[in-house]
Enzyme design. Structure first.
Site, short mmCIF file in Angstrom:
data_model
loop_
_atom_site.label_atom_id
_atom_site.label_comp_id
_atom_site.label_asym_id
_atom_site.label_seq_id
_atom_site.Cartn_x
_atom_site.Cartn_y
_atom_site.Cartn_z
CE LYS A 73 13.04 5.90 -1.57
NZ LYS A 73 14.29 5.30 -1.03
CB THR A 74 14.35 12.62 0.88
OG1 THR A 74 13.63 11.49 1.36
CG2 THR A 74 13.82 13.89 1.53
CG ASP A 118 9.69 9.41 2.41
OD1 ASP A 118 9.87 8.60 1.49
OD2 ASP A 118 10.50 9.58 3.34
CB THR A 167 11.03 1.25 0.69
OG1 THR A 167 9.86 1.23 1.50
CG2 THR A 167 11.93 2.38 1.15
NE ARG A 226 19.21 8.22 5.35
CZ ARG A 226 17.98 7.91 4.94
NH1 ARG A 226 17.54 6.68 5.05
NH2 ARG A 226 17.20 8.84 4.43
#
Ligand code: ADP
Length: 358
Positions: A73-74, A118, A167, A226
């Site tokens: 997302k980032t 975020d 999230t 990640r």
């Protein structure tokens, strides 16, 4: 108490980033949409939103991205700013405790900027209410003073694009959700996509990663880039210290065993949750907070970090009465599922009704 909770959730959400690896992680981020692997639907939708905005010469609609941690997302927020050729300002929901924090951020924006928030669902209420007006009319009302003497000063905000990441999209209030023009639903990655992520990262890090090893690491990365990148770095460490630096499939397997990653990629906490559900509560149903207490974790961590993948892997089912272990969960722990278990593996469910009614 609230702060403790916030801090520990923050840590858990970032848990997959080993301290000291932060700089490496930023070097591994894809830089543009073509570099971004997987999520074909999101990429296509986003491409349309961005290209049409560029053609019109105006800022695109506000964009919301939802999905478990570590799915990109980032990275996508950064890519959006790059593709638009504008600057990116970053903040997070927990950092916007007061409306004033947000007002300061908004008043510094330049026309066309991308503002990334975020964990947007964790923003304080007054800041969220200020954001509604900013998103819709590009202005904010700053309240000066208190009580009957308080005055509201309207301030213009430069037209900007908000990119929110969450999230827990279910935790977003209706009015906030309605103000986003486009929502990108990020899903777990296929092992074949994670193999591409790993090959790309190995190239950047200068790791000699063999094809079969990439396949093995990808398969055990919980569908999350990640985690794939983190495992690659740990496997590389092992290869450098205990082998000749080359990551073969045997080296990968040995390293993953050292780091407690099991055959399907579950880590220590995933297994603790499954173990508590199956052994402690006889398979459920049990509420998520009770389950969290049993494993000594915050409910948010269990719900946002562990559960999505366990549900996706078909090991946990969410029911109105609580979480239930499926037959696959019992089997994964080496136990025999109780007779008459309603939640089996997909094969069991697909075969049974057809055979009965046939
Ligand atoms: P999130 O914001 O959803 O938690 P990030 O954008 O921080 O996830 O991604 C975590 C890491 O995973 C990034 O540093 C990047 O290296 C990697 N990553 C995520 N998505 C992709 C992708 N589609 N292709 C390649 N690498 C990715």
């Amino acid at each position: 108490m609230e702060d403790d909770y916030t801090n520990s959730l923050e840590e858990a959400l970032r848990a997959s980033v080993v301290p000291g690896d932060g700089d490496v992680e930023s070097g591994l981020r894809p830089k543009n949409l073509d570099d971004f692997i997987g999520q074909p639907r999101v990429r296509e939708q986003l491409k349309l939103v961005l290209e049409s905005a560029i053609q019109r010469g105006s800022a695109p609609d506000h964009i919301l991205m939802s999905g478990p941690p570590g799915l990109g997302k980032t990275s996508l927020a950064m890519i959006i700013a790059t593709e638009l050729g504008t600057a990116l300002r970053m903040t997070s929901g927990p950092a916007l405790e007061r409306a004033g924090d947000l007002a300061a951020m908004l008043s510094n924006l330049v026309e066309g900027d991308v503002l990334f928030i975020d964990e947007i669902h964790r923003m304080a209420r007054p800041a969220e209410e200020m954001l509604y007006l900013a998103m819709e009319d590009f202005r904010v009302d700053v309240i000066v003073g208190k009580g009957p003497g308080a005055t509201s000063i309207p301030l213009d905000v430069a037209p900007f694009t908000l990119v929110g990441a969450t999230t827990r999209s279910g935790a977003l209030t209706g009015p906030l959700r309605d103000r986003f023009g486009f929502t990108a639903h990020m899903d777990f990655y296929d092992p074949s996509e994670l193999e591409l992520v790993l090959t790309r990262s190995a190239r950047i890090l200068g790791v000699d990663l063999q094809g079969k090893a990439a396949h093995e690491i990808a398969r055990r990365s919980r569908g999350t880039p990640r985690i794939a990148n983190r495992l690659l770095r740990r496997v590389r460490d092992y290869a450098e210290v205990r082998a000749d630096g080359i990551v073969t499939v045997d080296v990968a397997r040995a390293a993953l065993a050292v780091y407690d990653v099991d055959e399907v990629g579950l880590d220590r906490l995933d297994r603790a949750v499954l173990g508590a559900l199956v052994r402690g509560f006889n398979g459920g149903p049990v509420g998520v907070s009770t389950l969290a207490v049993a494993v000594g974790e915050e409910p948010g961590t269990v719900e946002e970090v562990c559960e999505p993948f366990l549900v996706r892997a078909g090991m946990i089912a969410r029911t109105p009465r609580g979480r239930v272990a499926t037959a696959a969960a019992w089997e994964h722990l080496g136990l025999t599922p109780p007779e008459g278990l309603l939640y089996g593996s997909l094969e069991v469910r697909a075969v049974e009704p057809a055979a009965e009614s046939g």
